[in-house]
Every structure is written in structure tokens, then in C-alpha cells.
Write a protein that holds these residues in place. Structure first.
Motif, mmCIF file in Angstrom:
data_model
loop_
_atom_site.group_PDB
_atom_site.id
_atom_site.type_symbol
_atom_site.label_atom_id
_atom_site.label_comp_id
_atom_site.label_asym_id
_atom_site.label_seq_id
_atom_site.Cartn_x
_atom_site.Cartn_y
_atom_site.Cartn_z
ATOM 1 N N VAL A 134 -86.716 -72.748 -88.333
ATOM 2 C CA VAL A 134 -86.750 -71.663 -87.360
ATOM 3 C C VAL A 134 -85.358 -71.039 -87.294
ATOM 4 O O VAL A 134 -84.344 -71.745 -87.407
ATOM 5 N N ILE A 135 -85.323 -69.736 -87.141
ATOM 6 C CA ILE A 135 -84.046 -69.005 -87.068
ATOM 7 C C ILE A 135 -83.783 -68.655 -85.609
ATOM 8 O O ILE A 135 -84.646 -68.097 -84.927
ATOM 9 N N ILE A 136 -82.580 -68.967 -85.143
ATOM 10 C CA ILE A 136 -82.225 -68.697 -83.747
ATOM 11 C C ILE A 136 -80.842 -68.055 -83.670
ATOM 12 O O ILE A 136 -79.952 -68.387 -84.468
ATOM 13 N N ALA A 137 -80.683 -67.150 -82.727
ATOM 14 C CA ALA A 137 -79.386 -66.498 -82.487
ATOM 15 C C ALA A 137 -79.274 -66.217 -80.999
ATOM 16 O O ALA A 137 -80.283 -66.109 -80.293
ATOM 17 N N THR A 138 -78.063 -66.101 -80.525
ATOM 18 C CA THR A 138 -77.867 -65.852 -79.086
ATOM 19 C C THR A 138 -78.195 -64.403 -78.708
ATOM 20 O O THR A 138 -78.529 -64.128 -77.565
ATOM 21 N N THR A 139 -78.085 -63.494 -79.672
ATOM 22 C CA THR A 139 -78.441 -62.090 -79.441
ATOM 23 C C THR A 139 -79.159 -61.544 -80.673
ATOM 24 O O THR A 139 -79.050 -62.109 -81.770
ATOM 25 N N ASN A 140 -79.848 -60.426 -80.502
ATOM 26 C CA ASN A 140 -80.584 -59.828 -81.619
ATOM 27 C C ASN A 140 -79.673 -59.367 -82.745
ATOM 28 O O ASN A 140 -80.071 -59.372 -83.911
#
Length: 228
Positions: free
Chosen positions: A186-192
Motif C-alpha cells: 500500500v502507498i501512503i503519504a502525509t499529503t496528496n
């Protein structure tokens, strides 16, 4: 006879006069010589006296210069050390958390039909704030793999430092059909628009269809994703 005596007397007088003149000249020369000697030694003494203060002044100037140079150098070193301490490392105080400021762990949970709990913690030496409530989450690069926010979880910035953590819950499948794609990451980031998202290995293979994600929360109970 008288004539001889007169001539002799005259010679004696002249001789006496010559001796007197010679004595006077000798005396005058001696006085001049003494005066010359005094005059000659006087400048020498003056030169010596003048030389000592000059040498002393030179030493004083050199010492002052050396001291000034040393102080200046120490001050510069101190400033450099202070600058290195302030500008050399990333303190992180007051900044928004970037994805690369955080360490993530993913666990598989059974509640709400099964979901993934993501725990975020600031890396060592970092203090930052999760000011955006919802993380950006996707499975793969396609639009159908992007998780929709469900509005659960905390509101307001969450401070992360030391052992403090934040949670978000991801449900990979919210449909009752057999449709879906399988993913192992899964790919996750704090902002788009975060330029450095994190790709996390899942504990198992996920079947993904219309995934959802909660807001960041400080409580695990608030990170259980459900469709309201």
C-alpha cells in the motif's frame, strides 16, 4: 754691552709671550674638545633613550594585535559551532510532517470485517505535526485503487515526537461483490502532493475494491474504518 742686554730682554719677553699664547690656545682646545665630546655623547644617549620607548611601543602593539587576532578567531569558531548546532541538523520543531519524517508499521486487524491499521511515529530527532487530517492512500497507481476518506478520527494537528504515535485505518474492500484486485503493498503519504510517498509491505495479500481510509487519530478506536 747694553745693547746685548736689551736684545736678550726682548727675546725673553717674546718667548714668555709665546708660551702664554700657547697655553691659552691649549686651554681653549681642551675646553672645545670636552664640549665636543659631551655633544657627541649626548645624541648617543638620546638615541638610546628614544630607542627603548620605541621598542616598548612596538611590543605593546604586537601584543595587542596578537590578542585581537586570537579573540577574533575564538569568536568566529564559536559562531561556527553555534551555526553548526542550529543549521547543521534537521531539528523539525514546528514543521509539518513529511512522509520521510515518519516511520510506519502496518498490522492486520479483524474488526469491521478486517482492515489494516497503520501506525506513524516520528523518526529519531524529529518533532513535527500532522496538520492534514487525512493521509493519501492508494493501492497501485490506478485511480480505482485510491482510498476515499470517511471522515473518522481526530481533528486538528497531531504532534509527533519521541514515543508519540498517530493511527489511521485502511479498509481495502467495501463492496460485497467478488470484484477486486490483489495487492501486496500500500502507498501512503502525509499529503496528496508529497514527493516522497512510502510504499509499505502488507502483512498479507489484500483484495482491493473501493478502499476507504480514516483520518489520523491518537486513539486506535478512532481508526477503525466504517462506512457511515
Amino acid at each position: 754691552m747694553r745693547s746685548r742686554l736689551a736684545a736678550r730682554s726682548t727675546r725673553l719677553v717674546l718667548a714668555a709671550a709665546a708660551v702664554t699664547a700657547l697655553a691659552a690656545t691649549s686651554t681653549a682646545c681642551s675646553a672645545d674638545d670636552v664640549e665636543d665630546t659631551s655633544s657627541s655623547s649626548a645624541p648617543s644617549a638620546g638615541s638610546g633613550g628614544s630607542g627603548s620607548p620605541s621598542s616598548g611601543d612596538s611590543l605593546s602593539t604586537n601584543a595587542s594585535g596578537s590578542s585581537g587576532s586570537s579573540d577574533s578567531g575564538d569568536s568566529g569558531d564559536s559562531d561556527d559551532k553555534t551555526a553548526d548546532s542550529g543549521d547543521g541538523g534537521k531539528s523539525g520543531y514546528g514543521q509539518s510532517c513529511g512522509t520521510n519524517d515518519l516511520d510506519f508499521t502496518v498490522t492486520s486487524e479483524s474488526q469491521a470485517g478486517g482492515y489494516y491499521l497503520v501506525t506513524a511515529k516520528a523518526k529519531s530527532g524529529i518533532t513535527c505535526y500532522l496538520d492534514v487530517n487525512t493521509p493519501s492512500v492508494s493501492f497501485g497507481s490506478g485511480a480505482d485503487g485510491v482510498a476515499s476518506p470517511v471522515g473518522q478520527g481526530g481533528a486538528g494537528p497531531i504532534k509527533l515526537t519521541g514515543s508519540a504515535v498517530a493511527y489511521t485505518g485502511i479498509s481495502p474492500k467495501t463492496t460485497n461483490s467478488d470484484a477486486g484486485k490483489e495487492f501486496e503493498n500500500v502507498i501512503i503519504a502525509t499529503t496528496n502532493d508529497d514527493p516522497d510517498p512510502a510504499e509499505l509491505k502488507l502483512p498479507d495479500t489484500a483484495t482491493v475494491d473501493k478502499p476507504i481510509v480514516t483520518n489520523w487519530a491518537t486513539s486506535r478506536a478512532e481508526a477503525v474504518p466504517v462506512i457511515v
